[in-house]
Design a protein around this motif. Structure first.
Motif, PDB file in Angstrom:
ATOM      1  N   ALA A  82      -1.706  -0.412  10.868  1.00  0.00           N
ATOM      2  CA  ALA A  82      -1.289   0.989  10.757  1.00  0.00           C
ATOM      3  C   ALA A  82      -1.044   1.554  12.143  1.00  0.00           C
ATOM      4  CB  ALA A  82      -2.351   1.825  10.037  1.00  0.00           C
ATOM      5  N   HIS A  83      -0.095   2.458  12.228  1.00  0.00           N
ATOM      6  CA  HIS A  83       0.156   3.180  13.480  1.00  0.00           C
ATOM      7  C   HIS A  83      -0.971   4.172  13.751  1.00  0.00           C
ATOM      8  CE1 HIS A  83       2.378   5.509  16.514  1.00  0.00           C
ATOM      9  NE2 HIS A  83       2.051   6.585  15.837  1.00  0.00           N
ATOM     10  N   GLY A  84      -1.441   4.826  12.693  1.00  0.00           N
ATOM     11  CA  GLY A  84      -2.509   5.807  12.827  1.00  0.00           C
ATOM     12  C   GLY A  84      -3.318   5.921  11.555  1.00  0.00           C
ATOM     13  N   ILE A  85      -4.577   6.356  11.704  1.00  0.00           N
ATOM     14  CA  ILE A  85      -5.471   6.535  10.551  1.00  0.00           C
ATOM     15  C   ILE A  85      -6.180   7.872  10.711  1.00  0.00           C
ATOM     16  CG2 ILE A  85      -7.444   5.625   9.285  1.00  0.00           C
ATOM     17  CD1 ILE A  85      -6.727   2.861  10.288  1.00  0.00           C
ATOM     18  N   ASP A  86      -6.162   8.669   9.667  1.00  0.00           N
ATOM     19  CA  ASP A  86      -6.749  10.006   9.700  1.00  0.00           C
ATOM     20  C   ASP A  86      -7.444  10.276   8.369  1.00  0.00           C
ATOM     21  OD1 ASP A  86      -6.689  12.890  10.984  1.00  0.00           O
ATOM     22  OD2 ASP A  86      -5.949  13.142   8.934  1.00  0.00           O
ATOM     23  N   ARG A  87      -8.542  11.039   8.421  1.00  0.00           N
ATOM     24  CA  ARG A  87      -9.286  11.331   7.191  1.00  0.00           C
ATOM     25  C   ARG A  87      -8.395  11.942   6.111  1.00  0.00           C
ATOM     26  NH1 ARG A  87     -14.700  13.106   5.911  1.00  0.00           N
ATOM     27  NH2 ARG A  87     -15.269  13.174   8.114  1.00  0.00           N
ATOM     28  N   THR A  88      -7.570  12.903   6.499  1.00  0.00           N
ATOM     29  CA  THR A  88      -6.738  13.611   5.525  1.00  0.00           C
ATOM     30  C   THR A  88      -5.417  12.896   5.266  1.00  0.00           C
ATOM     31  OG1 THR A  88      -7.693  15.715   6.242  1.00  0.00           O
ATOM     32  CG2 THR A  88      -5.635  15.813   4.991  1.00  0.00           C
ATOM     33  N   ALA A  89      -4.737  12.476   6.340  1.00  0.00           N
ATOM     34  CA  ALA A  89      -3.405  11.877   6.202  1.00  0.00           C
ATOM     35  C   ALA A  89      -3.459  10.433   5.733  1.00  0.00           C
ATOM     36  CB  ALA A  89      -2.659  11.961   7.528  1.00  0.00           C
ATOM     37  N   GLY A  90      -4.594   9.758   5.898  1.00  0.00           N
ATOM     38  CA  GLY A  90      -4.686   8.358   5.521  1.00  0.00           C
ATOM     39  C   GLY A  90      -4.023   7.458   6.542  1.00  0.00           C
ATOM     40  N   LEU A  91      -3.418   6.356   6.076  1.00  0.00           N
ATOM     41  CA  LEU A  91      -2.725   5.417   6.944  1.00  0.00           C
ATOM     42  C   LEU A  91      -1.274   5.855   7.081  1.00  0.00           C
ATOM     43  CD1 LEU A  91      -5.261   3.801   5.940  1.00  0.00           C
ATOM     44  CD2 LEU A  91      -3.887   1.743   6.261  1.00  0.00           C
ATOM     45  N   THR A  92      -0.802   5.926   8.333  1.00  0.00           N
ATOM     46  CA  THR A  92       0.535   6.471   8.564  1.00  0.00           C
ATOM     47  C   THR A  92       1.339   5.581   9.509  1.00  0.00           C
ATOM     48  OG1 THR A  92      -0.205   7.819  10.446  1.00  0.00           O
ATOM     49  CG2 THR A  92      -0.290   8.841   8.255  1.00  0.00           C
ATOM     50  N   THR A  93       2.652   5.811   9.492  1.00  0.00           N
ATOM     51  CA  THR A  93       3.596   5.145  10.378  1.00  0.00           C
ATOM     52  C   THR A  93       4.662   6.152  10.777  1.00  0.00           C
ATOM     53  OG1 THR A  93       5.305   3.423  10.525  1.00  0.00           O
ATOM     54  CG2 THR A  93       4.847   4.291   8.347  1.00  0.00           C
ATOM     55  N   PRO A  94       5.253   6.016  11.967  1.00  0.00           N
ATOM     56  CA  PRO A  94       6.332   6.926  12.351  1.00  0.00           C
ATOM     57  C   PRO A  94       7.662   6.600  11.693  1.00  0.00           C
ATOM     58  CG  PRO A  94       5.897   5.372  14.109  1.00  0.00           C
ATOM     59  CD  PRO A  94       4.837   5.147  13.078  1.00  0.00           C
ATOM     60  N   ASN A  95       7.733   5.458  10.985  1.00  0.00           N
ATOM     61  CA  ASN A  95       8.993   5.000  10.401  1.00  0.00           C
ATOM     62  C   ASN A  95       8.955   5.191   8.882  1.00  0.00           C
ATOM     63  OD1 ASN A  95      11.017   3.177   9.259  1.00  0.00           O
ATOM     64  ND2 ASN A  95      11.266   2.415  11.343  1.00  0.00           N
ATOM     65  N   LEU A  96       9.820   6.064   8.374  1.00  0.00           N
ATOM     66  CA  LEU A  96       9.839   6.363   6.940  1.00  0.00           C
ATOM     67  C   LEU A  96      10.114   5.129   6.089  1.00  0.00           C
ATOM     68  CD1 LEU A  96      11.822   9.734   6.930  1.00  0.00           C
ATOM     69  CD2 LEU A  96       9.451   9.432   6.214  1.00  0.00           C
ATOM     70  N   VAL A  97      11.032   4.290   6.534  1.00  0.00           N
ATOM     71  CA  VAL A  97      11.408   3.121   5.749  1.00  0.00           C
ATOM     72  C   VAL A  97      10.302   2.067   5.789  1.00  0.00           C
ATOM     73  CG1 VAL A  97      13.230   1.431   5.321  1.00  0.00           C
ATOM     74  CG2 VAL A  97      13.810   3.622   6.337  1.00  0.00           C
ATOM     75  N   GLU A  98       9.626   1.959   6.926  1.00  0.00           N
ATOM     76  CA  GLU A  98       8.504   1.027   6.989  1.00  0.00           C
ATOM     77  C   GLU A  98       7.371   1.475   6.065  1.00  0.00           C
ATOM     78  OE1 GLU A  98       5.827  -1.443  10.247  1.00  0.00           O
ATOM     79  OE2 GLU A  98       7.182   0.124  10.929  1.00  0.00           O
ATOM     80  N   ALA A  99       7.181   2.777   5.934  1.00  0.00           N
ATOM     81  CA  ALA A  99       6.171   3.281   5.003  1.00  0.00           C
ATOM     82  C   ALA A  99       6.462   2.816   3.579  1.00  0.00           C
ATOM     83  CB  ALA A  99       6.110   4.810   5.061  1.00  0.00           C
ATOM     84  N   GLU A 100       7.724   2.874   3.186  1.00  0.00           N
ATOM     85  CA  GLU A 100       8.115   2.431   1.846  1.00  0.00           C
ATOM     86  C   GLU A 100       7.832   0.939   1.666  1.00  0.00           C
ATOM     87  OE1 GLU A 100      12.119   2.488  -0.983  1.00  0.00           O
ATOM     88  OE2 GLU A 100      12.302   2.542   1.198  1.00  0.00           O
ATOM     89  N   THR A 101       8.131   0.154   2.679  1.00  0.00           N
ATOM     90  CA  THR A 101       7.892  -1.287   2.597  1.00  0.00           C
ATOM     91  C   THR A 101       6.399  -1.588   2.562  1.00  0.00           C
ATOM     92  OG1 THR A 101       9.949  -1.667   3.802  1.00  0.00           O
ATOM     93  CG2 THR A 101       8.399  -3.510   3.678  1.00  0.00           C
ATOM     94  N   ASN A 102       5.603  -0.856   3.328  1.00  0.00           N
ATOM     95  CA  ASN A 102       4.153  -1.047   3.284  1.00  0.00           C
ATOM     96  C   ASN A 102       3.588  -0.734   1.908  1.00  0.00           C
ATOM     97  OD1 ASN A 102       3.919  -1.916   5.914  1.00  0.00           O
ATOM     98  ND2 ASN A 102       3.315   0.063   6.742  1.00  0.00           N
ATOM     99  N   ARG A 103       4.137   0.283   1.253  1.00  0.00           N
ATOM    100  CA  ARG A 103       3.689   0.600  -0.112  1.00  0.00           C
ATOM    101  C   ARG A 103       3.987  -0.562  -1.056  1.00  0.00           C
ATOM    102  NH1 ARG A 103       6.774   5.514   0.800  1.00  0.00           N
ATOM    103  NH2 ARG A 103       5.436   6.954   1.969  1.00  0.00           N
ATOM    104  N   ALA A 104       5.128  -1.211  -0.853  1.00  0.00           N
ATOM    105  CA  ALA A 104       5.482  -2.367  -1.689  1.00  0.00           C
ATOM    106  C   ALA A 104       4.540  -3.538  -1.421  1.00  0.00           C
ATOM    107  CB  ALA A 104       6.931  -2.771  -1.438  1.00  0.00           C
ATOM    108  N   LEU A 105       4.143  -3.737  -0.170  1.00  0.00           N
ATOM    109  CA  LEU A 105       3.159  -4.773   0.154  1.00  0.00           C
ATOM    110  C   LEU A 105       1.835  -4.495  -0.544  1.00  0.00           C
ATOM    111  CD1 LEU A 105       3.838  -5.240   3.976  1.00  0.00           C
ATOM    112  CD2 LEU A 105       3.820  -7.102   2.303  1.00  0.00           C
ATOM    113  N   VAL A 106       1.397  -3.248  -0.506  1.00  0.00           N
ATOM    114  CA  VAL A 106       0.142  -2.865  -1.161  1.00  0.00           C
ATOM    115  C   VAL A 106       0.233  -3.112  -2.661  1.00  0.00           C
ATOM    116  CG1 VAL A 106      -1.355  -0.914  -1.732  1.00  0.00           C
ATOM    117  CG2 VAL A 106      -0.512  -1.199   0.618  1.00  0.00           C
ATOM    118  N   ALA A 107       1.364  -2.752  -3.259  1.00  0.00           N
ATOM    119  CA  ALA A 107       1.538  -2.921  -4.705  1.00  0.00           C
ATOM    120  C   ALA A 107       1.483  -4.389  -5.118  1.00  0.00           C
ATOM    121  CB  ALA A 107       2.867  -2.297  -5.141  1.00  0.00           C
TER     122      ALA A 107
END
Length: 260
Positions: free
Chosen positions: A174-199
């Motif tokens: 992860a690029h960053g981890i926060d109590r409220t925001a959770g696991l985040t990335t600065p790249n919108l498309v990478e976020a979508e791909t990470n969700r697919a990996l999790v699924a």
């Protein structure tokens, strides 16, 4: 103490504590209030910390900043290798796992490349290359997709490749981890791909050194409550560990090498 040494000491103290008052720095350094204020102003202009009323706070990257793979590879090397060694103990010969893009996950790939007969699904070009070149009989599934500055393959092609695949455990950076925001990335498309990996994964193990906490990227891709295991290093502050223990099923502190 030279001015450059004094400013370095200010940055180190602010990064360690997260914030510092001018009065604290005056007492710590034995210099005048005005000297500290000038140092803070200089460091703020250089982007090394952020000036606030009465003191300074640690500088944070902008939510859309995306450092490249090479730039990140040279940071926190001891911590990343310690985290990777702890994560490698969760991998058995013949396992089917997922490895996301990232420099800490790359260190995991290096730590497990000697294990025989792994099946690895990844969207990381460096991870795929490293495992492909090993002589351990791995099956490497590289998703395809558009390559990002962090050497991740992302987008509809990557997401499509992941649909219908199943891995026992995902090792996720992860690029960053926060109590409220959770696991985040600065790249919108990478976020979508990470969700697919999790699924595609039965369980999720997050690998993150202590510098990742409190950082919030542009897009959230996973809540902390959905993390099964999180491995970090012993330099993670106690208050952060307490926060993680409230949200994550299992938190593992990786041992750094003696003197590290």
């Amino acid at each position: 103490m030279l001015a450059s040494q004094r400013r370095a000491a200010i940055v180190a103290f602010v990064e360690e504590t997260g914030a510092a008052r001018v009065s604290d720095l005056v007492d710590r350094l034995g210099v005048s209030d005005m000297t500290v204020r000038r140092d803070i102003e200089r460091l703020d202009s250089e982007g090394r910390l952020e000036r606030v009323h009465g003191g300074a706070v640690a500088a944070r990257p902008r939510a859309a900043d995306e450092p490249g793979f090479s730039a990140k590879s040279s940071l926190m090397i001891e911590e990343k290798r310690a985290i990777a060694a702890a994560a490698a103990r969760l991998v058995r010969p013949g396992a089917t796992i997922g490895i996301s893009a990232g420099t800490t996950t790359y260190e995991l790939a290096a730590a497990i490349r000697h294990l025989p007969q792994l099946t690895v699904v990844t969207n990381s070009v460096p991870v795929a290359q490293l495992l492909h070149e090993s002589a351990s009989g791995h099956v490497v599934v590289l998703t395809g997709g558009v390559r990002t500055p962090s050497d991740a393959l992302v987008g509809p092609v990557a997401v499509g490749a992941l649909q219908g695949l199943h891995v026992d455990r995902l090792f996720l950076g992860a690029h960053g981890i926060d109590r409220t925001a959770g696991l985040t990335t600065p790249n919108l498309v990478e976020a979508e791909t990470n969700r697919a990996l999790v699924a595609a994964s039965r369980t999720v193990c997050v690998l993150a050194d202590h510098t990742k906490f409190g950082i919030v990227g542009l897009s959230t891709f996973l809540r902390l409550a959905d993390v099964d295991t999180l491995i970090t290093d012993g330099r993670t502050p106690a208050r952060t560990r307490d926060m993680l223990a409230e949200s994550v099923d299992q938190v593992v502190l990786a041992d750094l090498a003696p003197g590290g």
